[in-house]
Design a protein around this motif. Structure first.
Motif, PDB file in Angstrom:
ATOM      1  N   ARG A 133       0.843  -1.200   0.000  1.00  0.00           N
ATOM      2  CA  ARG A 133       0.000   0.000   0.000  1.00  0.00           C
ATOM      3  C   ARG A 133       0.873   1.243   0.000  1.00  0.00           C
ATOM      4  NH1 ARG A 133      -1.927   4.294   2.359  1.00  0.00           N
ATOM      5  NH2 ARG A 133      -0.223   4.168   3.860  1.00  0.00           N
ATOM      6  N   ASN A 134       1.907   1.249   0.828  1.00  0.00           N
ATOM      7  CA  ASN A 134       2.819   2.397   0.864  1.00  0.00           C
ATOM      8  C   ASN A 134       3.429   2.667  -0.499  1.00  0.00           C
ATOM      9  OD1 ASN A 134       2.366   2.450   3.629  1.00  0.00           O
ATOM     10  ND2 ASN A 134       4.304   1.457   4.157  1.00  0.00           N
ATOM     11  N   GLN A 135       3.894   1.615  -1.153  1.00  0.00           N
ATOM     12  CA  GLN A 135       4.553   1.785  -2.442  1.00  0.00           C
ATOM     13  C   GLN A 135       3.576   2.251  -3.517  1.00  0.00           C
ATOM     14  OE1 GLN A 135       6.262  -2.189  -2.429  1.00  0.00           O
ATOM     15  NE2 GLN A 135       8.318  -1.369  -2.043  1.00  0.00           N
ATOM     16  N   SER A 136       2.326   1.787  -3.407  1.00  0.00           N
ATOM     17  CA  SER A 136       1.311   2.239  -4.359  1.00  0.00           C
ATOM     18  C   SER A 136       1.030   3.727  -4.185  1.00  0.00           C
ATOM     19  CB  SER A 136       0.023   1.436  -4.165  1.00  0.00           C
ATOM     20  OG  SER A 136      -1.018   1.944  -4.970  1.00  0.00           O
ATOM     21  N   VAL A 137       0.909   4.174  -2.934  1.00  0.00           N
ATOM     22  CA  VAL A 137       0.666   5.590  -2.657  1.00  0.00           C
ATOM     23  C   VAL A 137       1.864   6.428  -3.095  1.00  0.00           C
ATOM     24  CG1 VAL A 137       0.258   7.304  -0.854  1.00  0.00           C
ATOM     25  CG2 VAL A 137      -0.937   5.125  -0.783  1.00  0.00           C
ATOM     26  N   LEU A 138       3.069   5.944  -2.840  1.00  0.00           N
ATOM     27  CA  LEU A 138       4.270   6.670  -3.265  1.00  0.00           C
ATOM     28  C   LEU A 138       4.286   6.850  -4.782  1.00  0.00           C
ATOM     29  CD1 LEU A 138       6.995   5.024  -0.999  1.00  0.00           C
ATOM     30  CD2 LEU A 138       6.224   7.395  -0.902  1.00  0.00           C
ATOM     31  N   ALA A 139       3.879   5.813  -5.497  1.00  0.00           N
ATOM     32  CA  ALA A 139       3.911   5.871  -6.960  1.00  0.00           C
ATOM     33  C   ALA A 139       2.829   6.779  -7.528  1.00  0.00           C
ATOM     34  CB  ALA A 139       3.759   4.467  -7.531  1.00  0.00           C
ATOM     35  N   THR A 140       1.669   6.834  -6.875  1.00  0.00           N
ATOM     36  CA  THR A 140       0.546   7.589  -7.433  1.00  0.00           C
ATOM     37  C   THR A 140       0.389   8.992  -6.859  1.00  0.00           C
ATOM     38  OG1 THR A 140      -0.942   6.564  -5.802  1.00  0.00           O
ATOM     39  CG2 THR A 140      -0.735   5.494  -7.962  1.00  0.00           C
ATOM     40  N   ARG A 141       0.739   9.178  -5.562  1.00  0.00           N
ATOM     41  CA  ARG A 141       0.504  10.471  -4.924  1.00  0.00           C
ATOM     42  C   ARG A 141       1.763  11.135  -4.395  1.00  0.00           C
ATOM     43  NH1 ARG A 141      -4.138  10.728  -0.732  1.00  0.00           N
ATOM     44  NH2 ARG A 141      -4.050  12.894  -1.427  1.00  0.00           N
ATOM     45  N   GLY A 142       2.766  10.335  -3.999  1.00  0.00           N
ATOM     46  CA  GLY A 142       4.009  10.937  -3.542  1.00  0.00           C
ATOM     47  C   GLY A 142       4.264  10.748  -2.063  1.00  0.00           C
ATOM     48  N   VAL A 143       5.429  11.223  -1.640  1.00  0.00           N
ATOM     49  CA  VAL A 143       5.930  10.951  -0.294  1.00  0.00           C
ATOM     50  C   VAL A 143       5.103  11.634   0.798  1.00  0.00           C
ATOM     51  CG1 VAL A 143       7.556  12.887  -0.265  1.00  0.00           C
ATOM     52  CG2 VAL A 143       8.050  10.850   1.083  1.00  0.00           C
ATOM     53  N   LEU A 144       4.375  12.691   0.480  1.00  0.00           N
ATOM     54  CA  LEU A 144       3.602  13.394   1.504  1.00  0.00           C
ATOM     55  C   LEU A 144       2.359  12.635   1.944  1.00  0.00           C
ATOM     56  CD1 LEU A 144       3.708  17.081   0.194  1.00  0.00           C
ATOM     57  CD2 LEU A 144       5.121  16.029   1.967  1.00  0.00           C
ATOM     58  N   TYR A 145       2.045  11.531   1.264  1.00  0.00           N
ATOM     59  CA  TYR A 145       0.776  10.858   1.528  1.00  0.00           C
ATOM     60  C   TYR A 145       0.922   9.402   1.961  1.00  0.00           C
ATOM     61  CZ  TYR A 145      -0.589  14.992  -1.019  1.00  0.00           C
ATOM     62  OH  TYR A 145      -0.737  16.290  -1.410  1.00  0.00           O
ATOM     63  N   GLY A 147      14.865  22.099   0.494  1.00  0.00           N
ATOM     64  CA  GLY A 147      14.684  20.877   1.270  1.00  0.00           C
ATOM     65  C   GLY A 147      13.349  20.228   1.005  1.00  0.00           C
ATOM     66  N   LEU A 148      12.304  21.029   0.832  1.00  0.00           N
ATOM     67  CA  LEU A 148      10.976  20.494   0.587  1.00  0.00           C
ATOM     68  C   LEU A 148      10.879  19.917  -0.823  1.00  0.00           C
ATOM     69  CD1 LEU A 148       8.154  19.956   1.516  1.00  0.00           C
ATOM     70  CD2 LEU A 148       7.548  22.317   1.023  1.00  0.00           C
ATOM     71  N   GLU A 149      11.436  20.636  -1.796  1.00  0.00           N
ATOM     72  CA  GLU A 149      11.446  20.097  -3.158  1.00  0.00           C
ATOM     73  C   GLU A 149      12.158  18.746  -3.205  1.00  0.00           C
ATOM     74  OE1 GLU A 149      11.058  22.431  -7.082  1.00  0.00           O
ATOM     75  OE2 GLU A 149      12.967  22.935  -6.157  1.00  0.00           O
ATOM     76  N   ARG A 150      13.250  18.681  -2.482  1.00  0.00           N
ATOM     77  CA  ARG A 150      14.025  17.437  -2.443  1.00  0.00           C
ATOM     78  C   ARG A 150      13.223  16.322  -1.776  1.00  0.00           C
ATOM     79  NH1 ARG A 150      19.468  16.246  -3.013  1.00  0.00           N
ATOM     80  NH2 ARG A 150      20.459  14.854  -1.505  1.00  0.00           N
ATOM     81  N   LEU A 151      12.528  16.649  -0.694  1.00  0.00           N
ATOM     82  CA  LEU A 151      11.741  15.668   0.039  1.00  0.00           C
ATOM     83  C   LEU A 151      10.641  15.081  -0.837  1.00  0.00           C
ATOM     84  CD1 LEU A 151      10.885  14.266   2.725  1.00  0.00           C
ATOM     85  CD2 LEU A 151       9.435  16.264   3.144  1.00  0.00           C
ATOM     86  N   ILE A 152       9.933  15.934  -1.564  1.00  0.00           N
ATOM     87  CA  ILE A 152       8.782  15.438  -2.335  1.00  0.00           C
ATOM     88  C   ILE A 152       9.176  15.002  -3.747  1.00  0.00           C
ATOM     89  CG2 ILE A 152       7.196  16.866  -1.009  1.00  0.00           C
ATOM     90  CD1 ILE A 152       6.982  18.776  -3.297  1.00  0.00           C
ATOM     91  N   GLY A 153      10.480  15.010  -4.043  1.00  0.00           N
ATOM     92  CA  GLY A 153      10.948  14.447  -5.292  1.00  0.00           C
ATOM     93  C   GLY A 153      10.844  15.345  -6.493  1.00  0.00           C
ATOM     94  N   ARG A 154      10.745  16.668  -6.282  1.00  0.00           N
ATOM     95  CA  ARG A 154      10.677  17.582  -7.414  1.00  0.00           C
ATOM     96  C   ARG A 154      12.047  17.806  -8.047  1.00  0.00           C
ATOM     97  NH1 ARG A 154       6.193  20.889  -8.170  1.00  0.00           N
ATOM     98  NH2 ARG A 154       7.455  21.740  -9.841  1.00  0.00           N
ATOM     99  N   ASN A 155      13.110  17.719  -7.281  1.00  0.00           N
ATOM    100  CA  ASN A 155      14.455  17.733  -7.845  1.00  0.00           C
ATOM    101  C   ASN A 155      15.438  17.228  -6.806  1.00  0.00           C
ATOM    102  OD1 ASN A 155      15.871  19.918  -6.336  1.00  0.00           O
ATOM    103  ND2 ASN A 155      14.314  21.222  -7.262  1.00  0.00           N
ATOM    104  N   ASN A 156      16.671  17.019  -7.229  1.00  0.00           N
ATOM    105  CA  ASN A 156      17.697  16.508  -6.330  1.00  0.00           C
ATOM    106  C   ASN A 156      18.738  17.557  -5.995  1.00  0.00           C
ATOM    107  OD1 ASN A 156      17.024  13.867  -5.604  1.00  0.00           O
ATOM    108  ND2 ASN A 156      17.583  13.114  -7.632  1.00  0.00           N
TER     109      ASN A 156
END
Length: 742
Positions: free
Chosen positions: A34-46, A98-107
């Motif tokens: 379930r975690n991996q599905s949410v990560l793939a569809t909605r992202g780390v914040l969810y 830091g937030l962009e990095r956390l939610i995967g918008r860039n590295n």
């Protein structure tokens, strides 16, 4: 015991660790998927719980409003900025990056990230156990004298007495080896272990074999505070795999599950990595690496890379890995609190919980005091030691509790702990062992000063202004998207029965109210939620206009003054109990209010969360109007000349009628009645049921505005639920509100 027997015992213990880790991993398969599905569809914040995500955002100086703003900005790199945000380079703060990095918008990350990593790695060393059952592991300094590693690396004082730790066992930039500094371990001075949590804590000799000073390798400050890592985030591991020179698994290591005591993450570690520190991107230790999760057969037995059942004599290099497991560092610290120690050993243990060398420099600043954890060793009786943390949101209500150890812990915008009595020894924990030490007086912690307060408030200001800059680039209100969100939200709600409709809405509002932000108008209300179409704020009662930055900085000044006064109160009145302090703090808030109004007064719900921080009934409002209204219920005056009047509205003992915003405050109050039935009207001075027609009339006289629709959508982004009276104004007369009063 014979050498073969010792080796067999160690192999058996290791196999047991592998088997238990594999079982934990297998038992969490459904949740992990379930975690991996949410990560793939909605992202780390969810993927993680809203509470943990909210605490993680707070720890990096961000909030839901900023996170949603970044999520919704176009993903086209800005010219010259190197980021996906359409902002000029000078707008990028550490919080935004830091937030962009956390939610995967860039590295992207500041180059100091690598410098900090090199700094913290100095405290990590290779452990070598000589003699029977010997081998290699990894450990790291967590106080000036103590090293943390796994129980299966150092099972007891005897093997620890045959062990050494080598720091700087690594390659130079040119590829050649550095000369390591080797230190003996001193379990006779301190040794504590716990097999269930697989940790051992042992003293290290203050001088190396060549006279090197242990202090030159620093320490990693550990914290029990929540918010250090969430599911979907990437971690970093400094390690000595197979006893080789120091290496790092950098960032490509995703946390896939978070258990009560363990973390599961996918990364590249090998045998010898046991006892390594697991870091987040701020180089805070989040876990103690202790075991790989092997692939197993149907009977739960570890498998080799060729698919056969693995045996210890086969060698660890032949194991087929699936993931890795670390012990949450907060759980290690909680267990360490419970060990019964006295004298020198107690002093050494307490040093783990005191501030010292931080992760960012060899002379680093103290880390935050964890929620609910001791600030460090207590001082002498009667001394008042104040420690401050940035982790409790600005504007949170005061909650004072006197603990059994004689301290008072007060939750205000900072957590402040005042020591007024020595700390008694904790209850014994049978699973742990410790030496018999000699008595040595404990060192008192250093008090935090005004600089801590200013720093905390400034960080809130920077985060709020960053959110506001992002907000200025967003569309004010997307009617099409909001209509779709509205229809989906109420898809299962049926009309036709007023009482059933009320019950359905109450259940829906409560179920979808996640996360539940605490009262923090500076960071949540002013930057985006309460903006009007001209991107300015207006007082809900007077209509007077303000810029967002104006109110952010004004509230920051109030927050700083409040905190300074709280610190004075605690130092001067450290013998006061929770009730006395609560009364003092309430008076302090009344004397120095924020530019924010709860349209349902805080006194009606005892200033408790989540009501206090519920954004649906919070509005910008200058202190003059706030004070003028007080906690009077709303009222519609027929004869204006019989009431007191000013720019804010009209008032008498019977109630208050605002000059502006009647429709908005009526809908906000009706929302509150639906969301929190039974909270209002239990005393005569609160909003009585016979006043309901006043709200319904104001609601019908003033139609829902674009400003309210924007607010509703913005609040839904942050806390999940919506205001039915804004989305469906026609329901106001159908809903049977009679069930909302006590």
């Amino acid at each position: 015991m014979a050498t073969a027997e010792i080796a067999s015992e160690r192999e058996s213990a290791y196999l047991s660790q592998l088997t238990m880790a594999a079982a934990r991993y297998a038992n969490r398969t459904q949740q992990r998927e379930r975690n991996q599905s949410v990560l793939a569809t909605r992202g780390v914040l969810y993927a993680d719980t809203p509470d943990r995500v909210q605490k993680r955002l707070a720890r990096i100086g961000a909030d839901w409003a900023m996170a949603r703003a970044i999520e919704q900005t176009p993903t086209v790199p800005a010219a010259g900025a190197g980021s996906t945000l359409l902002l000029p380079p000078e707008e990028f703060t550490s919080e935004v990056l830091g937030l962009e990095r956390l939610i995967g918008r860039n590295n992207l990350t500041p180059i100091a990230f690598l410098e900090e990593g090199a700094q913290v790695s100095r405290s990590v060393g290779r452990i070598t156990v000589s003699g029977p059952g010997g081998g290699h592991g990894t450990g790291f300094m967590v106080s000036p004298s103590l090293l943390l590693t796994n129980n299966h690396v150092l099972r007891g004082p005897e093997p620890a007495s045959r062990a050494t730790v080598a720091f700087a066992f690594q390659d130079r930039v040119d590829g050649g080896p550095l000369v390591p500094a080797v230190f003996a371990l001193e379990p006779h001075r301190f040794f504590v272990t716990d097999r269930a949590l697989d940790y051992s804590l042992v003293a290290v000799a203050p001088r190396g074999t060549q006279g090197e000073a242990l202090s030159s390798f620093g320490r990693l400050v550990l914290s029990e505070a929540q918010g250090k890592v969430i599911i979907g985030e990437f971690v970093n591991i400094v390690q000595h795999p197979r006893g080789e020179p120091k290496q790092i698994a950098l960032r490509d290591n995703q946390v896939v599950d978070l258990l009560e005591r363990f973390l599961h993450y996918v990364c590249d570690t090998r045998e010898g990595s046991s006892g390594s520190p697991v870091f987040n991107d701020q180089w805070e230790v989040v876990a103690l690496h202790h075991s790989a999760v092997p692939q197993t057969d149907a009977e739960g037995r570890p498998l080799s890379v060729d698919g056969t059942v693995w045996r210890p004599e086969t060698g660890e290099h032949r194991l087929a890995w699936r993931a890795n497991e670390g012990v949450r560092i907060s759980r290690v610290l909680q267990a360490l609190h419970g060990v019964t120690l006295t004298g020198e050993a107690a002093r050494l243990r307490d040093e783990v919980f005191t501030t010292g060398l931080g992760p960012s420099s060899a002379e680093g600043a103290p880390p935050p005091v964890p929620d609910g954890a001791p600030a460090g060793p207590p001082g002498s009786e009667g001394a008042a030691a104040v420690q401050a943390s940035h982790q409790v949101p600005q504007g949170a209500p005061a909650a004072a509790v006197r603990a059994a150890d004689g301290t008072i812990q007060v939750t205000v915008p900072l957590r402040i702990t005042v020591s007024t009595a020595p700390q008694p020894a904790p209850a014994p924990t049978p699973a742990m062992t410790a030496p018999t030490p000699v008595t040595t007086p404990a060192a008192a912690p250093h008090p935090a000063g005004r600089a801590d307060i200013v720093s905390a408030v400034e960080k809130d200001v920077e985060a709020a202004l960053s959110s506001h800059r992002l907000a200025r680039e967003r569309p004010y209100y997307d009617r099409t998207a909001d209509a779709a969100a509205r229809d989906a939200y109420y898809a299962d709600v049926r009309t036709g029965d007023g009482d059933a409709l009320r019950r359905a809405l109450t259940a829906l509002l409560a179920r979808t109210h996640a996360p539940q932000p605490r009262y923090k108008p500076m960071n949540l209300l002013y930057p985006w939620v309460d903006l009007h179409e001209d991107r300015r704020l207006r007082s809900i009662y007077s209509g007077k206009g303000f810029s967002a930055e104006e109110l952010i900085r004004a509230d920051a000044a109030v927050a700083e003054a409040r905190l300074a006064r709280v610190q004075e109160l605690l130092l001067q009145e450290s013998t006061a109990g929770p009730a006395e302090f609560e009364e003092e703090f309430a008076a302090l808030e009344a004397a120095m209010p924020f530019n924010c109004e709860h349209v349902v007064p805080q006194s009606w719900f005892a200033r408790k969360e989540p009501m206090r921080g519920d954004l649906h009934h919070l509005f910008a409002c200058e202190p003059g109007c706030n004070s003028y209204r007080g906690n009077l219920p709303f009222f519609d005056f027929v004869h204006f000349e019989e009431s007191q009047r000013d720019d804010c509205g009209m008032r008498e003992d019977v109630g208050f009628e605002p000059e502006d915003g009647k429709g908005a405050v009526a809908r906000a109050t009706l929302y509150f009645l639906l969301r929190y039935p039974g909270r209002v009207g239990d005393v005569a001075t609160e909003f009585p049921e016979e006043r309901l027609p006043v709200l319904l009339q104001w609601h019908e006289r003033e139609a829902v505005t674009e400003y309210e629709r924007h607010r509703n959508a913005a609040v839904a982004e942050i806390q999940g639920n919506r205001n039915p009276l804004i989305d469906h104004p026609e329901w106001a007369r159908e809903i049977d509100f009679s069930g909302v009063w006590p």
